[in-house]
Design a protein around this motif. Structure first.
Motif, mmCIF file in Angstrom:
data_model
loop_
_atom_site.group_PDB
_atom_site.id
_atom_site.type_symbol
_atom_site.label_atom_id
_atom_site.label_comp_id
_atom_site.label_asym_id
_atom_site.label_seq_id
_atom_site.Cartn_x
_atom_site.Cartn_y
_atom_site.Cartn_z
ATOM 1 N N UNK A 214 0.884 -1.156 0.000
ATOM 2 C CA UNK A 214 0.000 0.000 0.000
ATOM 3 C C UNK A 214 0.922 1.205 0.000
ATOM 4 N N UNK A 215 0.977 1.905 -1.140
ATOM 5 C CA UNK A 215 1.981 2.952 -1.335
ATOM 6 C C UNK A 215 3.365 2.315 -1.167
ATOM 7 N N UNK A 216 4.177 2.794 -0.233
ATOM 8 C CA UNK A 216 5.511 2.221 -0.011
ATOM 9 C C UNK A 216 5.539 1.300 1.204
ATOM 10 N N UNK A 217 4.370 0.976 1.738
ATOM 11 C CA UNK A 217 4.279 0.159 2.943
ATOM 12 C C UNK A 217 3.916 -1.267 2.573
ATOM 13 N N UNK A 218 4.696 -2.229 3.059
ATOM 14 C CA UNK A 218 4.398 -3.645 2.835
ATOM 15 C C UNK A 218 3.263 -4.058 3.771
ATOM 16 N N UNK A 219 2.200 -4.579 3.204
ATOM 17 C CA UNK A 219 1.038 -4.973 4.006
ATOM 18 C C UNK A 219 1.333 -6.233 4.817
ATOM 19 N N UNK A 220 0.819 -6.269 6.037
ATOM 20 C CA UNK A 220 0.966 -7.456 6.891
ATOM 21 C C UNK A 220 -0.175 -8.432 6.721
ATOM 22 N N UNK A 221 -1.130 -8.107 5.836
ATOM 23 C CA UNK A 221 -2.310 -8.956 5.656
ATOM 24 C C UNK A 221 -1.957 -10.398 5.273
ATOM 25 N N UNK A 222 -1.052 -10.632 4.293
ATOM 26 C CA UNK A 222 -0.745 -12.022 3.936
ATOM 27 C C UNK A 222 -0.227 -12.856 5.106
ATOM 28 N N UNK A 223 0.641 -12.279 5.946
ATOM 29 C CA UNK A 223 1.177 -12.997 7.104
ATOM 30 C C UNK A 223 0.067 -13.315 8.106
ATOM 31 N N UNK A 224 -0.754 -12.315 8.423
ATOM 32 C CA UNK A 224 -1.841 -12.504 9.382
ATOM 33 C C UNK A 224 -2.853 -13.517 8.845
ATOM 34 N N UNK A 225 -3.197 -13.396 7.572
ATOM 35 C CA UNK A 225 -4.155 -14.326 6.976
ATOM 36 C C UNK A 225 -3.649 -15.755 7.048
ATOM 37 N N UNK A 226 -2.362 -15.950 6.736
ATOM 38 C CA UNK A 226 -1.796 -17.300 6.744
ATOM 39 C C UNK A 226 -1.792 -17.890 8.145
ATOM 40 N N UNK A 227 -1.460 -17.078 9.144
ATOM 41 C CA UNK A 227 -1.509 -17.555 10.524
ATOM 42 C C UNK A 227 -2.925 -18.011 10.872
ATOM 43 N N UNK A 228 -3.918 -17.216 10.504
ATOM 44 C CA UNK A 228 -5.304 -17.568 10.801
ATOM 45 C C UNK A 228 -5.761 -18.772 9.995
ATOM 46 N N UNK A 229 -5.228 -18.927 8.798
ATOM 47 C CA UNK A 229 -5.562 -20.089 7.956
ATOM 48 C C UNK A 229 -5.028 -21.369 8.624
ATOM 49 N N UNK A 230 -3.814 -21.311 9.154
ATOM 50 C CA UNK A 230 -3.252 -22.457 9.862
ATOM 51 C C UNK A 230 -4.084 -22.757 11.106
ATOM 52 N N UNK A 231 -4.505 -21.732 11.825
ATOM 53 C CA UNK A 231 -5.327 -21.906 13.017
ATOM 54 C C UNK A 231 -6.635 -22.604 12.686
ATOM 55 N N UNK A 232 -7.252 -22.222 11.557
ATOM 56 C CA UNK A 232 -8.495 -22.875 11.146
ATOM 57 C C UNK A 232 -8.280 -24.342 10.856
ATOM 58 N N UNK A 233 -7.134 -24.658 10.253
ATOM 59 C CA UNK A 233 -6.831 -26.070 9.996
ATOM 60 C C UNK A 233 -6.652 -26.834 11.294
ATOM 61 N N UNK A 234 -6.034 -26.196 12.278
ATOM 62 C CA UNK A 234 -5.807 -26.847 13.584
ATOM 63 C C UNK A 234 -7.113 -27.110 14.322
ATOM 64 N N UNK A 235 -8.100 -26.273 14.088
ATOM 65 C CA UNK A 235 -9.379 -26.403 14.787
ATOM 66 C C UNK A 235 -10.347 -27.373 14.116
ATOM 67 N N UNK A 236 -9.977 -27.859 12.931
ATOM 68 C CA UNK A 236 -10.859 -28.802 12.233
ATOM 69 C C UNK A 236 -10.910 -30.127 12.972
#
Length: 236
Positions: A214-236
């Protein structure tokens, strides 16, 4: 388009003109100097004075610069939108989904679980550790290269998730070697290609296909999303 020094030099009336232009950029491009003066309730002389303070000879040159500014902004918005679209497409790929599932399986089978974040990723490592612990997978976040980690005993399994950063690649090589010697399962998460290092890890999750910016700032969304994606897999 405007520098702080230029804007700071404006008086109250000229600042009013500035605010109007910022809120009506496209409209101003089609206005004459008289129309702009009428819409901002100032004289044409004030508009000329404003343009000169903005580094332009007159209103015509000012409009050329304003047009260039709008074009640049639109191009930057397209690039930003494109990087997010690429991210959305990336997280739908089979490669990404399978790497997340394998990581979750490693964590489920582990007797102990850690995250490692160095440099600018210290806060993220701590956040990951708290989040995993919150759903029942006790995790300890490490931010110190010299933290005394024990050897993994024979018959046991220990997982450590590391966050890749090219700026500290040499340190990460050292950390991989250290944890490998102590029999840890190493999972690397990254937004960019980690090169030969991928052969030294047990699993690599590419959270995006290149940095999402976003402009010159690297978004942290991919990292946060991946962590939450792993968490969802753990809760299955």
């Amino acid at each position: 388009m405007f520098t702080y020094t230029q804007v700071n030099s404006l008086n109250e009336t000229e600042a009013h003109v500035y605010n109007y232009i910022m809120q009506n950029k496209e409209k101003v491009l089609d206005e004459s100097i008289r129309e702009l003066a009428s819409n901002t309730h100032v004289s044409t002389a004030t508009i000329v004075r404003f343009c000169k303070k903005m580094g332009c000879v007159g209103f015509l040159e000012f409009k050329y610069k304003l047009k260039d500014s709008i074009t640049t902004e639109e191009h930057e918005e397209q690039i930003e939108e494109s990087s997010f679209v690429d991210f959305i497409n990336h997280i739908k790929t089979q490669e990404y989904l399978e790497s997340v599932k394998r990581t979750a399986e490693h964590i489920k089978q582990a007797d102990s679980f850690y995250t490692l974040g160095l440099g600018g990723h210290e806060a993220y490592a701590k956040h990951m550790a708290r989040s995993f612990s919150h759903i029942g997978y006790h995790c300890f976040g490490i931010t110190d290269r010299y933290y005394p980690m024990p050897h993994v005993l024979e018959g046991q399994s220990s997982v450590i998730i590391m966050v890749y950063d090219k700026l500290i690649e040499k340190f990460l090589f050292d950390e991989i070697r250290k944890y490998k010697e102590k029999n840890y399962t190493i999972i690397m998460i990254s937004s960019e290609d980690i090169g030969v290092m991928k052969h030294l890890c047990d699993e690599v999750i590419y959270v995006s296909n290149g940095y999402v910016k976003t402009d010159d700032i690297c978004s942290g969304i991919p990292m946060i999303y991946t962590m939450e994606k792993i968490m969802r897999e753990l809760l299955k």
